[in-house]
Design a protein around this motif. Sequence first.
Motif, PDB file in Angstrom:
ATOM      1  N   PHE A  28      51.591  46.218  31.889  1.00 17.16           N
ATOM      2  CA  PHE A  28      51.114  45.247  32.727  1.00 17.16           C
ATOM      3  C   PHE A  28      52.230  44.317  33.212  1.00 17.16           C
ATOM      4  O   PHE A  28      53.244  43.736  32.314  1.00 17.16           O
ATOM      5  N   LEU A  54      50.128  47.453  37.238  1.00 20.14           N
ATOM      6  CA  LEU A  54      49.799  48.325  35.867  1.00 20.14           C
ATOM      7  C   LEU A  54      50.273  49.824  36.153  1.00 20.14           C
ATOM      8  O   LEU A  54      50.017  50.371  37.001  1.00 20.14           O
ATOM      9  N   VAL A 108      43.518  47.483  37.152  1.00 18.75           N
ATOM     10  CA  VAL A 108      44.405  46.490  37.570  1.00 18.75           C
ATOM     11  C   VAL A 108      43.815  45.322  38.401  1.00 18.75           C
ATOM     12  O   VAL A 108      44.525  44.132  38.747  1.00 18.75           O
TER      13      VAL A 108
END
Length: 328
Positions: free
Chosen positions: A101, A89, A296
């Motif tokens: 992402f 991320l 993330v």
Amino acid sequence: MDSINKELSNLLEKVNSEIQKKQKSVMDGDKIKLKSFMDSEIGKIKRIEKLSSLELHDIHSKGGISGVDGSVNRAGGSYPHFIELYQGLAKSTVFRDNPIFISGVYTPILSEEKEDSLTGETDVREDQRNIRLATIEVEAAIGSVREHKPYAIMMDGGLIRYNIYAGDAWSRLVELCEATGTILMGVIKDIKTSAVGERLKELDGRIEGVLYDRELLFGLLEYGEFIHINEDINRKEPKGYSSGFLRSSLYPMVIGIDMIESQSQKLEEMARLVLTLTPENSRGVPLWLDIVDKEVKISDDMMKALMERYLDRGIYERYFVSERDKRS
């Protein structure tokens, strides 16, 4: 506590005693002597100030900061019946609703590799895991430079790790940052180097064993003090990097900061930025990287939910449910 095995308690007391001896062997345990050594042999110790609101506004107007981190989680049992999910991320302080992402998946079930029946090739597989994770993080950073155009990229971890594991992708990121003027830095939360200890041993032959920078620097610097490490101390590391140590919070542990050498003139400014973004009463990590880390993260619950939703039930249970999972 009365039920604790006496042998275990004796062993722990012995470990404690040996570590105390090790600490005392360094400059006779004298903090002032050690700090003087750091200042003269490792790098000048300097108290830095947080960035002003005007300086922060200037950074924001130039594209802000992009924090980059990655995560990996694994489901299943022993080789080859497991699956790993990867996620990288890059999140911008300016374009907060437009995160980048990068994802990946790996399972030996779909590869041609075979495990050595004796060694299990654990080290090789761990290297491959590091390569996959580092590459995904670097690709996220590349996407952020192109799309977010940040003033600086803040990677979660030392840049040398990406140099070692991300190969061509890392070279592309460095070239892109140099071409666009984007500052590229790494924030090292858990310092694993021993450069300071090696220098100490060179000057004092009585010191034995490995002395890690983490233990030597614990509680040595005051809040806001920064050391720009002399280049000759970094000589054992891959060329092309500049680094420093910073106590960024009231917690006594220091963190590391490194940058590509072509941007080393920005190291102190980035240290000031890290100090500004780190809450005083935290463990020393910039708040923005903490936010990225949480977003993330691939949790166990997320992993299980994804497996159950997107894999056929028969495939999931045949290949990726371990004996331990069945017990729970």
